[in-house]
Design an enzyme around this catalytic site. Structure first.
Site, mmCIF file in Angstrom:
data_model
loop_
_atom_site.group_PDB
_atom_site.id
_atom_site.type_symbol
_atom_site.label_atom_id
_atom_site.label_comp_id
_atom_site.label_asym_id
_atom_site.label_seq_id
_atom_site.Cartn_x
_atom_site.Cartn_y
_atom_site.Cartn_z
ATOM 1 N N CYS A 168 3.419 4.755 5.130
ATOM 2 C CA CYS A 168 2.123 4.665 4.462
ATOM 3 C C CYS A 168 1.127 4.127 5.488
ATOM 4 O O CYS A 168 1.392 4.178 6.684
ATOM 5 C CB CYS A 168 2.194 3.822 3.185
ATOM 6 N N ASP B 59 -1.899 4.339 -3.817
ATOM 7 C CA ASP B 59 -1.879 3.059 -3.122
ATOM 8 C C ASP B 59 -2.309 1.963 -4.097
ATOM 9 O O ASP B 59 -3.452 1.955 -4.561
ATOM 10 C CB ASP B 59 -2.830 3.102 -1.931
ATOM 11 N N CYS C 26 2.979 -2.082 1.183
ATOM 12 C CA CYS C 26 3.069 -1.791 -0.254
ATOM 13 C C CYS C 26 3.988 -0.601 -0.522
ATOM 14 O O CYS C 26 5.155 -0.766 -0.849
ATOM 15 C CB CYS C 26 1.686 -1.514 -0.856
ATOM 16 N N ARG C 27 3.448 0.600 -0.352
ATOM 17 C CA ARG C 27 4.193 1.803 -0.736
ATOM 18 C C ARG C 27 5.443 2.070 0.081
ATOM 19 O O ARG C 27 6.513 2.309 -0.473
ATOM 20 C CB ARG C 27 3.270 3.025 -0.677
ATOM 21 N N SER C 28 5.328 2.050 1.413
ATOM 22 C CA SER C 28 6.500 2.416 2.214
ATOM 23 C C SER C 28 7.633 1.398 2.134
ATOM 24 O O SER C 28 8.795 1.802 2.065
ATOM 25 C CB SER C 28 6.123 2.752 3.657
ATOM 26 N N ASN D 145 2.134 -0.373 5.765
ATOM 27 C CA ASN D 145 3.552 -0.739 5.651
ATOM 28 C C ASN D 145 3.753 -2.086 4.959
ATOM 29 O O ASN D 145 4.633 -2.854 5.311
ATOM 30 C CB ASN D 145 4.217 -0.716 7.031
#
Length: 161
Positions: free
Chosen positions: A14, A129, A19-21, A17
């Protein structure tokens, strides 16, 4: 005799690095272990904003609420060697997908895809996000990365024969 090297190495990417990933990494690692898929898994960001930092506290709390610990992870930026070290580089949104493709060296061996591509009927969709929202947004993100992680595990198991 040493153990066999995992066939698959998956990198989730993302922007920062945090939150999402890392949530995708945690969800995928859990799904892979449950399914008996031997693989290497990591996450990175296309930007260096948070290098060395732990995931966002809300991402940690959301993952923990679903039985997955990501608190030990540290943000890093995608590196040129990732394009040959990983079999799959999986972006969480279109902007990062384009950034990954733009920086891919000629000798890349990784397959570059979107997270939701493995989910039937959701190919090309982005994982939202949650950074600028509230905890509810992290639940939405967790739901997406969990479904996609399971789908990726099933896809990789099928590819492994």
């Amino acid at each position: 005799m040493s153990p066999a090297k995992p066939t698959h190495a998956v990198l989730f990417v993302c922007l920062g690095n945090i939150c999402r990933s890392p949530m995708a990494e945690g969800a995928f690692r859990e799904a892979a272990e449950s399914a008996g898929l031997s693989c290497t898994v990591d996450s990175a960001g296309t930007a260096a904003y948070h290098v060395g930092n732990a995931p966002d506290r809300r991402a940690i709390a959301t993952a923990r609420a679903h039985g997955v610990d990501i608190a030990h992870l540290a943000a890093r930026q995608i590196a040129i060697e990732d394009f040959t070290a990983f079999t799959h580089i999986i972006a969480l949104d279109n902007a990062n997908l384009e950034g990954i493709k733009a920086h891919a060296p000629r000798n890349t061996t990784a397959q570059i895809s979107m997270m939701m591509d493995a989910v039937e009927g959701r190919a090309g969709e982005q994982v939202k996000d949650p950074y600028y929202g509230d905890e509810e947004g992290f639940e939405v993100t967790w739901a997406d990365v969990s479904v996609a992680a399971q789908a990726w595990v099933e896809k990789l198991l099928a590819e492994s024969g």
